[in-house]
Design an enzyme around this catalytic site. Sequence first.
Site, PDB file in Angstrom:
ATOM      1  N   HIS A   1       0.818  -1.215   0.000  1.00  0.00           N
ATOM      2  CA  HIS A   1       0.000   0.000   0.000  1.00  0.00           C
ATOM      3  C   HIS A   1       0.855   1.270   0.000  1.00  0.00           C
ATOM      4  O   HIS A   1       0.337   2.367  -0.247  1.00  0.00           O
ATOM      5  CB  HIS A   1      -0.933  -0.009   1.222  1.00  0.00           C
ATOM      6  CG  HIS A   1      -2.235   0.690   0.994  1.00  0.00           C
ATOM      7  ND1 HIS A   1      -2.420   1.619  -0.002  1.00  0.00           N
ATOM      8  CD2 HIS A   1      -3.440   0.600   1.637  1.00  0.00           C
ATOM      9  CE1 HIS A   1      -3.658   2.073   0.037  1.00  0.00           C
ATOM     10  NE2 HIS A   1      -4.298   1.460   1.025  1.00  0.00           N
TER      11      HIS A   1
ATOM     12  N   ASP B   1      -2.282   2.302  -4.505  1.00  0.00           N
ATOM     13  CA  ASP B   1      -3.501   2.699  -3.814  1.00  0.00           C
ATOM     14  C   ASP B   1      -4.571   1.627  -3.975  1.00  0.00           C
ATOM     15  O   ASP B   1      -4.524   0.807  -4.906  1.00  0.00           O
ATOM     16  CB  ASP B   1      -4.019   4.033  -4.371  1.00  0.00           C
ATOM     17  CG  ASP B   1      -3.105   5.198  -4.023  1.00  0.00           C
ATOM     18  OD1 ASP B   1      -2.446   5.125  -2.960  1.00  0.00           O
ATOM     19  OD2 ASP B   1      -3.046   6.171  -4.803  1.00  0.00           O
TER      20      ASP B   1
END
Length: 409
Positions: free
Chosen positions: A380, A384
Amino acid sequence: MAIEIKAPTFPESVADGTVATWHKKPGEAVKRDELIVDIETDKVVIEVLAEADGVLAEIIKNEGDTVLSNELLGKLNEGGAAAPAAPAAAAPAAAPAAQAAAPAAAGGDDAILSPAARKLAEEAGIDPNSIAGTGKGGRVTKEDVVAAVEAKKNAPAAPAKPAAPAAEAPIFAAGDRVEKRVPMTRLRAKVAERLVEAQSAMAMLTTFNEVNMKPIMDLRSKYKDLFEKKHNGVRLGFMSFFVKAATEALKRFPGVNASIDGNDIVYHGYQDIGVAVSSDRGLVVPVLRNAEFMSLAEIEGGIANFGKKAKEGKLTIEDMTGGTFTISNGGVFGSLLSTPIVNPPQTAILGMHKIQERPMAVNGQVVILPMMYLALSYDHRLIDGKEAVSFLVAIKDLLEDPARLLLDV
């Protein structure tokens, strides 16, 4: 002439290795290019072959020892003869002739009895052959039988058999709960290290979707025989469709094909797809180079070759190095759903799972379809959630309409 047996030159990514197995003992003959010793590294087992015919003279590094690149392992005497085999033990002397047979029982096999003596013996339940005869020629007389009956009466009774002891609680033998401690293989130790590193260094997250496998299954069923005949025995499987779908999706979402290097993001202009393969040593991930340019047949052939090399322990470090994205298929072992762990420095991994028929709503109707759960684990820090979900949906759409793989739409 003595020839030094040395460890191979390790790549920069491999610091050292471990002597796994010596296939020859000192004094044994060795032929040129014959396997002498295996060196296990973090990634593969490297075979060290004999440079010439000869005899293994000395082992310097024993099994389990750590060795560096080009370090001396042992020595080989070129052209020497193998040590002579130990002479066979002398044959044992012939067994002496059997001793003379034991003398016959007192009454012989067929004791001579008078009619009266025989009748008395039968009434008393005594074997006539067990009675020593005192008559002429060893004849058993009536008196002999009477004496045998009296002797039997006066014989002390046999002691009563003791009662069986009460059953005790079962006692486990020491071997029933044995424990065995063995060192980790270098591959297992490295896998453990990398997995812990991935969990601690990444902001790892997993997103899920599901794909209707019927279009791919129908296409495969229709063309698999022709495909195998056309491509010299290469079989059409599901993995090639997933690799093709992944390469197309990676073109649309280059961040999933990128990696983090310090504070920089490295976008790779190529797609090297790692394919997880099971082996006796554990799970290994050889890499399909430039997979975006490979045909389905080339992908299937490459995967089959990796599987064969993994089974034979012949994967090279070059086979296992690099990779920009990985696909793992837990479905071959029956996994219905999992969260695969990203292999750093990669930033994503796709998990395939078992195909299972489930009721699905299609145009207002309940239809039984062969469905597979897909899992995408990603870093992450770089990817995204929107990008990860869109990437996985792109793979789903391409698999459910495989014509789009050909039309590039």
